[in-house]
Scaffold this active site. Structure first.
Site, PDB file in Angstrom:
ATOM      1  N   ASP A 243      60.707  55.410  69.743  1.00 59.17           N
ATOM      2  CA  ASP A 243      61.497  55.377  68.509  1.00 59.17           C
ATOM      3  C   ASP A 243      60.565  55.236  67.308  1.00 59.17           C
ATOM      4  O   ASP A 243      59.725  54.338  67.285  1.00 59.17           O
ATOM      5  CB  ASP A 243      62.467  54.200  68.521  1.00 59.17           C
ATOM      6  CG  ASP A 243      63.539  54.335  69.580  1.00 59.17           C
ATOM      7  OD1 ASP A 243      63.765  55.468  70.052  1.00 59.17           O
ATOM      8  OD2 ASP A 243      64.161  53.317  69.938  1.00 59.17           O
TER       9      ASP A 243
ATOM     10  N   ARG B 142      78.754  58.844  79.652  1.00 60.95           N
ATOM     11  CA  ARG B 142      78.148  57.561  79.269  1.00 60.95           C
ATOM     12  C   ARG B 142      78.149  57.445  77.753  1.00 60.95           C
ATOM     13  O   ARG B 142      77.958  58.437  77.040  1.00 60.95           O
ATOM     14  CB  ARG B 142      76.715  57.494  79.800  1.00 60.95           C
ATOM     15  CG  ARG B 142      75.912  56.277  79.335  1.00 60.95           C
ATOM     16  CD  ARG B 142      74.529  56.245  79.980  1.00 60.95           C
ATOM     17  NE  ARG B 142      73.743  55.118  79.489  1.00 60.95           N
ATOM     18  CZ  ARG B 142      72.806  55.200  78.553  1.00 60.95           C
ATOM     19  NH1 ARG B 142      72.510  56.380  78.019  1.00 60.95           N
ATOM     20  NH2 ARG B 142      72.140  54.120  78.166  1.00 60.95           N
TER      21      ARG B 142
ATOM     22  N   HIS C 290      60.463  59.731  74.586  1.00 57.75           N
ATOM     23  CA  HIS C 290      60.070  59.532  73.191  1.00 57.75           C
ATOM     24  C   HIS C 290      59.804  58.055  72.951  1.00 57.75           C
ATOM     25  O   HIS C 290      60.187  57.196  73.745  1.00 57.75           O
ATOM     26  CB  HIS C 290      61.193  59.977  72.244  1.00 57.75           C
ATOM     27  CG  HIS C 290      62.406  59.104  72.365  1.00 57.75           C
ATOM     28  ND1 HIS C 290      63.299  59.227  73.417  1.00 57.75           N
ATOM     29  CD2 HIS C 290      62.834  58.054  71.624  1.00 57.75           C
ATOM     30  CE1 HIS C 290      64.223  58.284  73.296  1.00 57.75           C
ATOM     31  NE2 HIS C 290      63.966  57.561  72.228  1.00 57.75           N
TER      32      HIS C 290
END
Length: 382
Positions: A243, A307, A241
């Site tokens: 942002d 993570r 993607h």
């Protein structure tokens, strides 16, 4: 680093599915990857990718005003933002003690029972709250992650908005969490204004040009948790993607996972201690008339350990018009994007479109459809 996770040119599921937006996944219970989380073969992650060498910008030197340091920072940032939109800031002035406290709070929050996290459940159309894989909003290519997003308002009248939201949704026992999230948001917002000052100067504009756009920002702090996955080769923590926001400031823990697509190749940007990764978003790309690039990126997961990352998405105030200065249109003619406000683009990405590499193009087409619909409605009423 996404306001939404996955790439697709197709619209979000219909409103009939809205009630399911509160759905969640218990990742700890999953020993195999459910079908909804399996990505198409052409989008699955590779075993290993090379490292992308991005410039490290010393913000202390830039802010010192020393001519050579300022010119070097401007040159490095301009070069990176015209190519891929990613760079790293060091000596940034953010107290790393705040970030350590934040990561402790994240550990505590994401370890909570699901029903407690769901007290802050994100509602359809909102950009804040708790979400598990955006289940219910999307039905395929789900991201292997949980998020907790918080709205940050720089206006002094809302100086405790983050803290108040945490206490109102999770309970007063989370007051310490709220204070840490509020403090972190404030520090990252201050850093973001220094970064847009640098970006403006690197484009040949005055120091205050972009600071004026964002001084009353209405931004988002997002806590990302990517659980360990038994079959990481099948899924993604965050799909490819760009942002849709203005700029993103990302703090990573010690686990690598951020990957960027440059020149038809995926590269990693591994975590480095006491630094932040910065990237250009679609809104800022529009503000520069396309001179600075919003770059395709994703997050991968692994089978060894979870993570965590923290993303601050800088966004202009609701009433601020996003329009490239005339000086930048002259440098890169013609004017490439329509005038808009951030809530307009946010509505598209939260309700109608899954953010990808073509979000701005889809947004432009959507705005044109909206105008045609309004014009047709006015004609019918005359």
């Amino acid at each position: 680093m996404a306001i939404e996770c996955m790439t697709s040119s197709s619209p979000v599921e219909s409103k009939a599915d809205n009630a399911a937006f509160g759905g969640s996944v218990e990742f700890k219970a999953e020993t195999v990857v459910p079908e909804k989380f399996i990505w198409p073969d052409e989008m699955k992650p590779e075993d290993s990718v090379p490292e992308l060498h991005v410039p490290h910008i010393d913000m202390k030197k830039f802010l010192s005003g020393e001519e050579g340091a300022v010119e070097e920072a401007m040159r490095l940032v301009d070069e990176a933002c015209r190519k891929h939109g990613f760079f790293v800031v060091v000596n940034h002035g953010v107290d790393m003690g705040i970030m350590r406290d934040l990561h402790k709070c994240m550990d505590e929050f994401f370890e909570l029972p699901l029903d407690h996290k769901q007290k802050a459940q994100r509602k359809f159309g909102d950009s804040y709250g708790y979400a598990s894989s955006f289940l219910g909003r999307f039905s395929t290519k789900l991201p292997w992650k949980e998020t907790f997003s918080l709205r940050y308002l720089s206006n002094e009248d809302h100086s405790s908005a983050v803290h108040d939201y945490v206490c109102d949704t999770l309970g007063q026992e989370f007051s310490h969490h709220g204070k840490v999230y509020q403090e972190c948001s404030k520090a990252m917002a201050e850093l973001s204004l220094e970064i847009v000052e640098l970006l403006g100067m690197s484009l040949g504009l005055g120091r205050e040009e972009f600071k004026k756009v964002y001084e009353d920002n209405d931004s988002i702090l997002r806590l990302n948790f990517y659980p360990r996955c038994e079959n990481p080769e099948l899924t993604l923590g965050t799909g490819p993607h760009c942002d849709p926001t203005s700029i993103t400031i990302l703090h990573q823990d010690h686990v690598s996972g951020l990957q960027v697509h440059v020149d038809d190749q995926w590269y990693s940007i591994p975590p480095t201690p006491d630094s932040f990764v910065v990237n250009i978003g679609d809104t800022f790309m529009a503000l520069t008339n396309g001179l600075y690039k919003s770059c395709f990126h994703r997050a991968v997961v692994n089978c060894k350990e979870a993570r965590k990352s923290v993303a601050f998405f800088l966004c202009p105030a609701a009433e601020k018009l996003v329009r490239a200065p005339e000086e930048l249109v002259v440098k890169n003619p013609p004017r490439k994007f329509p005038d808009f406000t951030w809530p307009m683009l946010l509505e598209l990405t939260q309700k109608f479109y899954r953010a990808d590499s073509n979000t701005l193009e889809a947004f432009t087409a959507w705005l044109q459809q909206q105008k045609l619909g309004t014009a047709a409605s006015n004609d019918n009423n005359n």
